[in-house]
Motif scaffolding. Sequence first.
Motif, PDB file in Angstrom:
ATOM      1  N   TRP A 158       0.842  -1.197   0.000  1.00 30.17           N
ATOM      2  CA  TRP A 158       0.000   0.000   0.000  1.00 30.17           C
ATOM      3  C   TRP A 158       0.876   1.246   0.000  1.00 30.17           C
ATOM      4  O   TRP A 158       1.872   1.320   0.723  1.00 30.17           O
ATOM      5  CB  TRP A 158      -0.868   0.029   1.259  1.00 30.17           C
ATOM      6  N   TYR A 159       0.464   2.210  -0.798  1.00 26.18           N
ATOM      7  CA  TYR A 159       0.994   3.550  -0.743  1.00 26.18           C
ATOM      8  C   TYR A 159      -0.163   4.487  -0.388  1.00 26.18           C
ATOM      9  O   TYR A 159      -1.329   4.119  -0.509  1.00 26.18           O
ATOM     10  CB  TYR A 159       1.574   3.972  -2.094  1.00 26.18           C
ATOM     11  N   ARG A 160       0.204   5.680   0.029  1.00 23.95           N
ATOM     12  CA  ARG A 160      -0.827   6.698   0.255  1.00 23.95           C
ATOM     13  C   ARG A 160      -0.329   8.050  -0.217  1.00 23.95           C
ATOM     14  O   ARG A 160       0.875   8.290  -0.291  1.00 23.95           O
ATOM     15  CB  ARG A 160      -1.219   6.766   1.729  1.00 23.95           C
ATOM     16  N   GLN A 161      -1.296   8.906  -0.525  1.00 26.41           N
ATOM     17  CA  GLN A 161      -0.958  10.262  -0.936  1.00 26.41           C
ATOM     18  C   GLN A 161      -1.967  11.228  -0.353  1.00 26.41           C
ATOM     19  O   GLN A 161      -3.174  11.109  -0.599  1.00 26.41           O
ATOM     20  CB  GLN A 161      -0.920  10.399  -2.456  1.00 26.41           C
ATOM     21  N   GLU A 165       3.880  14.197  -1.168  1.00 25.84           N
ATOM     22  CA  GLU A 165       4.320  13.154  -2.070  1.00 25.84           C
ATOM     23  C   GLU A 165       3.728  11.812  -1.652  1.00 25.84           C
ATOM     24  O   GLU A 165       3.393  11.591  -0.493  1.00 25.84           O
ATOM     25  CB  GLU A 165       5.849  13.073  -2.058  1.00 25.84           C
ATOM     26  N   ARG A 166       3.645  10.930  -2.627  1.00 20.36           N
ATOM     27  CA  ARG A 166       3.194   9.573  -2.325  1.00 20.36           C
ATOM     28  C   ARG A 166       4.228   8.899  -1.440  1.00 20.36           C
ATOM     29  O   ARG A 166       5.432   9.045  -1.653  1.00 20.36           O
ATOM     30  CB  ARG A 166       3.017   8.797  -3.623  1.00 20.36           C
ATOM     31  N   ASP A 224      -2.939  10.633   9.041  1.00 20.61           N
ATOM     32  CA  ASP A 224      -3.132   9.447   8.212  1.00 20.61           C
ATOM     33  C   ASP A 224      -4.147   9.680   7.105  1.00 20.61           C
ATOM     34  O   ASP A 224      -4.338   8.811   6.248  1.00 20.61           O
ATOM     35  CB  ASP A 224      -3.606   8.264   9.072  1.00 20.61           C
ATOM     36  N   THR A 225      -4.796  10.832   7.114  1.00 20.23           N
ATOM     37  CA  THR A 225      -5.767  11.157   6.072  1.00 20.23           C
ATOM     38  C   THR A 225      -5.083  11.214   4.708  1.00 20.23           C
ATOM     39  O   THR A 225      -4.114  11.948   4.521  1.00 20.23           O
ATOM     40  CB  THR A 225      -6.435  12.511   6.366  1.00 20.23           C
ATOM     41  N   ALA A 226      -5.587  10.405   3.784  1.00 23.78           N
ATOM     42  CA  ALA A 226      -4.972  10.304   2.458  1.00 23.78           C
ATOM     43  C   ALA A 226      -5.806   9.371   1.592  1.00 23.78           C
ATOM     44  O   ALA A 226      -6.704   8.681   2.092  1.00 23.78           O
ATOM     45  CB  ALA A 226      -3.550   9.758   2.561  1.00 23.78           C
TER      46      ALA A 226
END
Length: 119
Positions: A36-39, A44-45, A89-91
């Motif tokens: 998992w990635y987040r942005q 930046e991701r 953590d919102t993304a």
Amino acid sequence: QVQLVESGGGLVQPGGSLRLSCTASGRIFKINDMGWYRQAPGKERELVASITNNGSTKYGDSVKGRFTISRDNPNNTQYLQMNSLKPDDTAVYYCYARLWATTGALEVWGQGTLVTVSS
């Protein structure tokens, strides 16, 4: 055609928990790495977590001790259990998988699911 479908995002209060799921479908021979990635807006991701085929895991520094990645190999599914959530953590969270399909080696991405941590 191989695709990843995510679910589980939403709105949660600080300190709460969410579990994201990501299932791969299509003519797949084998899935190697998943993760998992987040942005977040204006950022930046970043890598959140990854897991290899034999279960070795890696986590981003900001989520260590709070998030847990796991996978269900027979069902081509990975999970991200997120505890003690913070507003940071919102993304939008994107899952990925590196796999072998009938068309060869692929890196496939999910459509993204929004996680909002707010009171």
